[in-house]
Design an enzyme around this catalytic site. Structure first.
Site, mmCIF file in Angstrom:
data_model
loop_
_atom_site.group_PDB
_atom_site.id
_atom_site.type_symbol
_atom_site.label_atom_id
_atom_site.label_comp_id
_atom_site.label_asym_id
_atom_site.label_seq_id
_atom_site.Cartn_x
_atom_site.Cartn_y
_atom_site.Cartn_z
ATOM 1 N N GLY A 1 0.792 -1.216 0.000
ATOM 2 C CA GLY A 1 0.000 0.000 0.000
ATOM 3 C C GLY A 1 0.830 1.274 0.000
ATOM 4 C CG HIS A 2 -1.315 4.940 0.668
ATOM 5 N ND1 HIS A 2 -2.518 5.524 0.388
ATOM 6 C CD2 HIS A 2 -1.411 4.542 1.953
ATOM 7 C CE1 HIS A 2 -3.290 5.498 1.455
ATOM 8 N NE2 HIS A 2 -2.634 4.910 2.410
ATOM 9 C CG ASN A 3 2.284 7.213 2.477
ATOM 10 O OD1 ASN A 3 2.690 7.729 1.439
ATOM 11 N ND2 ASN A 3 1.236 7.690 3.137
#
Length: 334
Positions: free
Chosen positions: A242-244
């Site tokens: 996922g993001h980050n």
């Protein structure tokens, strides 16, 4: 690609015993070996089987050095790490010294910067200001978005999608169907209407050198900052990141694992198949997560070399004690 044993020994830093002029073309198991195959042996008890096979030569451990080697029926390449040497030999034999082409059906923007000896497959699309390093191959049907940077000696397999602004280092391998730099799963709920609206997903994805990404895996770009996969990480098929998320150096992630936003995985972590990692989790250096483990939100997992298992994940010794206790309790109730 043909290689003489002399050339292989030099490239692999092996000690060669036997005829150095013999040519090999492939690697195989002793059972399927042909007269041009190279095989390997890690355990002394399997050496005789390898020597009786049809193979041209055998990569062996240090145990084969000395008086025995002089009477061996095949050439031997002696290595302290025969399995690793075998893997490197396979790559040398697989590589082809061919001039590569850009297929006429490929759509390559005039602003793209293409290095030397690059191959671009049929119906591939390269957007504006894309940069592709020397000796890189991009497979058929792939789509490379604007401002993507791909380093040298990379292999992008067919039908890969790389979203705009993504950066790949050198010697990166991306298998078919992978999606890199897609929008993350981040939403804000309107308390008045109950509806969800997307939080900005405008960050970047950076993939460092020597990373390998399996087929049909997806890695989201950062929401406002970056998602980063550090040098040497190996990601299996059907993994979602996922993001980050921050993935450390030499991390190994097996198939069907999912990492939620802002998770941090430090260097040299091993993650088994179907592991679920919630948001803002930190997995500290050298930890091992067993298959189907579950890590709750904001949990910190630490223990270099320690195997964690179960949901919620805990050290395997503790987990097995719990299972034994539950088993005894169940028997008493019968």
């Amino acid at each position: 690609m043909k290689q003489t044993l002399r050339d292989l020994a030099e490239k692999l830093s092996c000690h060669l015993l036997g005829d150095s002029s013999i040519t090999v073309t492939t690697v195989s198991s002793p059972q399927s070996a042909t007269s041009t195959s190279l095989v390997f042996v890690e355990d002394p008890q399997h050496l005789d089987t390898a020597l009786r096979s049809s193979a041209a030569a055998v990569i062996v451990g240090d145990f084969a050095a000395g008086n025995f080697a002089a009477s061996a029926s095949k050439p031997l390449l002696i290595s302290a790490q025969p399995r690793l040497t075998f893997a490197r030999a396979a790559k040398l034999l697989r590589d082809q010294d061919l001039t590569r082409i850009i297929h006429p059906s490929a759509i390559v923007s005039a602003s793209a910067e293409i290095g030397t000896n690059v191959a671009i497959g049929t119906r591939t699309v390269l957007g504006e200001h894309v940069q592709v390093g020397d000796e890189t191959t991009i497979g058929a049907g792939s789509v490379i978005g604007d401002n993507v940077i791909i380093g040298s000696h990379c292999r992008i397999d067919p039908s890969v999608t790389i979203y705009a602004g993504t950066t790949l280092g050198d010697r990166v391998i991306v298998q078919a169907g992978a999606v890199l730099g897609s929008e993350g799963f981040g939403y804000v709920r309107d308390s008045k209407t109950g509806r969800y609206e997307q939080f900005p997903q405008i960050g970047r994805l950076i993939i460092e050198d020597d990373v390998e990404i399996g087929a049909n895996s997806t890695i989201d770009r950062g929401a406002l900052d970056e998602t980063r996969i550090r040098q040497g990480a190996k990601i299996d098929n059907l993994v979602h990141i996922g993001h980050n998320v921050q993935i450390g150096e030499n991390v190994v992630i097996a198939a069907q694992t999912g990492l939620s936003g802002s998770a941090i995985v430090e260097n040299n972590v091993i993650i088994g198949g179907q592991v679920g990692i919630a948001d803002h989790v930190r997995i500290e250096e050298g930890t091992i997560l067993g298959a189907q483990s579950g890590i709750p939100t904001k949990k910190v997992i630490r223990g270099k070399g320690v195997v964690f298992w179960g949901t919620p994940a805990r050290p395997i010794k503790e987990y097995l004690k719990e299972l034994a206790f539950l088993s005894r309790s169940a028997k008493k109730q019968r």
